[in-house]
Write a protein that holds these residues in place. Structure first.
Motif, mmCIF file in Angstrom:
data_model
loop_
_atom_site.group_PDB
_atom_site.id
_atom_site.type_symbol
_atom_site.label_atom_id
_atom_site.label_comp_id
_atom_site.label_asym_id
_atom_site.label_seq_id
_atom_site.Cartn_x
_atom_site.Cartn_y
_atom_site.Cartn_z
ATOM 1 N N GLY A 182 8.520 4.494 2.898
ATOM 2 C CA GLY A 182 9.314 5.500 2.206
ATOM 3 C C GLY A 182 10.555 5.877 2.983
ATOM 4 O O GLY A 182 10.664 5.626 4.186
ATOM 5 N N PRO A 217 16.718 3.298 -7.641
ATOM 6 C CA PRO A 217 15.788 3.727 -6.601
ATOM 7 C C PRO A 217 16.420 3.920 -5.237
ATOM 8 O O PRO A 217 15.991 4.785 -4.469
ATOM 9 N N SER A 265 15.739 7.968 -4.731
ATOM 10 C CA SER A 265 14.405 8.182 -4.160
ATOM 11 C C SER A 265 14.413 9.349 -3.174
ATOM 12 O O SER A 265 15.357 9.507 -2.387
ATOM 13 N N GLY A 303 8.992 9.971 -2.677
ATOM 14 C CA GLY A 303 8.926 8.874 -3.627
ATOM 15 C C GLY A 303 9.990 8.991 -4.709
ATOM 16 O O GLY A 303 10.790 9.925 -4.728
ATOM 17 N N LEU A 304 9.990 8.041 -5.632
ATOM 18 C CA LEU A 304 10.983 8.015 -6.701
ATOM 19 C C LEU A 304 10.516 8.892 -7.854
ATOM 20 O O LEU A 304 9.469 8.638 -8.454
ATOM 21 N N SER A 344 6.171 10.318 -11.075
ATOM 22 C CA SER A 344 5.803 8.990 -10.607
ATOM 23 C C SER A 344 4.557 8.517 -11.328
ATOM 24 O O SER A 344 3.676 9.314 -11.668
#
Length: 263
Positions: free
Chosen positions: A155, A193, A197, A201-202, A261
């Motif tokens: 990440g 992304p 992001s 997370g995205l 997500s």
């Protein structure tokens, strides 16, 4: 750069339809085709039906406004304008649930560079893929890293520039080698992304992207570096610079909307 071993294509052609393979599935919603492949099919059709000697695909805008089920797709194109120096064409992508995406492209006639100095985007200092760590292998090959060339496999952390090298390991349509333009269209979706992001997370899903190219990529690996992101009230806009092995080739702007997500 070394070629990646070729694997089964994302689509096979049956008449005017494109049949998706299982690995064409996206990851936001089960049973749906990955959005970047819709942009790739639109770019393929625009190139096949509207390219001409001396014209350069300078801009491609792809609108991704509906999930496409894992079912055959059809692509239609229409020439909007055909001038001496500018050609404009549109494409629509149709799935089992109707219209799922559309695209437009601007082609400009090549000529001589005018005199004078304009400050340009410099080449980035990212190492080539072969000098980085082992890539992430899914349905394409990706190296995700930061400005310090550290892997982002766990990440994104901090405020450093996000970077990626992407190399396609599958044909888009079986029996058709990827053209540089289609390769760039497939890579451009990754701008979302990279730009949007979070360290958790995205959480933004891509609504569209606009690819602007000064030239077509010369290498099979295409690099992206996130250069802008801002968001408010669940709406995000972002920007990436795109590179190949020889230097910067253009930019990609993306818009996205907040989305949980997938589980």
């Amino acid at each position: 750069m070394a070629q990646t071993e070729q694997r089964e294509a994302f689509f096979t052609r049956a008449g005017d339809e494109f049949l998706p393979a299982a690995h064409a599935r996206g990851w936001w919603t089960s049973g749906m085709i990955h959005g970047r492949l819709l942009g790739g099919l639109a770019a393929r059709a625009l190139e096949a039906e509207h390219a001409a000697d001396g014209l350069h695909f300078t801009r491609l805008t792809v609108d991704l406004f509906r999930n496409a089920p894992m079912a055959p797709l059809r692509v239609q194109t229409h020439r909007v304008r055909d001038g001496r120096r500018v050609r404009v064409a549109d494409a629509t992508v149709h799935g089992a649930n109707g219209l799922v995406a559309r695209a437009s492209t601007v082609m400009l006639r090549r000529s001589e560079e005018p005199p004078g100095h304009i400050p340009e985007t410099p080449p980035w200092d990212a190492p080539p893929p072969e000098e980085l760590f082992a890539p992430r292998e899914r349905v394409w090959t990706a190296w995700m890293f930061d400005e310090h060339n550290a892997s982002a496999k766990d990440g994104w952390r901090g405020d450093g520039r996000r970077r990626a090298w992407l190399r396609e390991s599958r044909e888009l349509v079986a029996g058709e080698p990827l053209s540089p333009f289609v390769r760039a269209a497939l890579a451009a979706d990754t701008a979302s992304p990279l730009a949007h992001s979070a360290d958790t997370g995205l959480q933004f899903i891509n609504a569209d992207y606009t690819l602007c190219l000064r030239r077509l990529p010369l290498s099979d690996a295409i690099g992206l570096e996130s250069t802008a992101h801002t968001s408010e009230d669940g709406v995000a806009v972002g920007h990436c610079t795109m590179h190949d092995s020889a230097g910067p080739i253009g930019y990609c702007m993306t818009t996205a909307v907040a989305n949980p997500s997938p589980a």
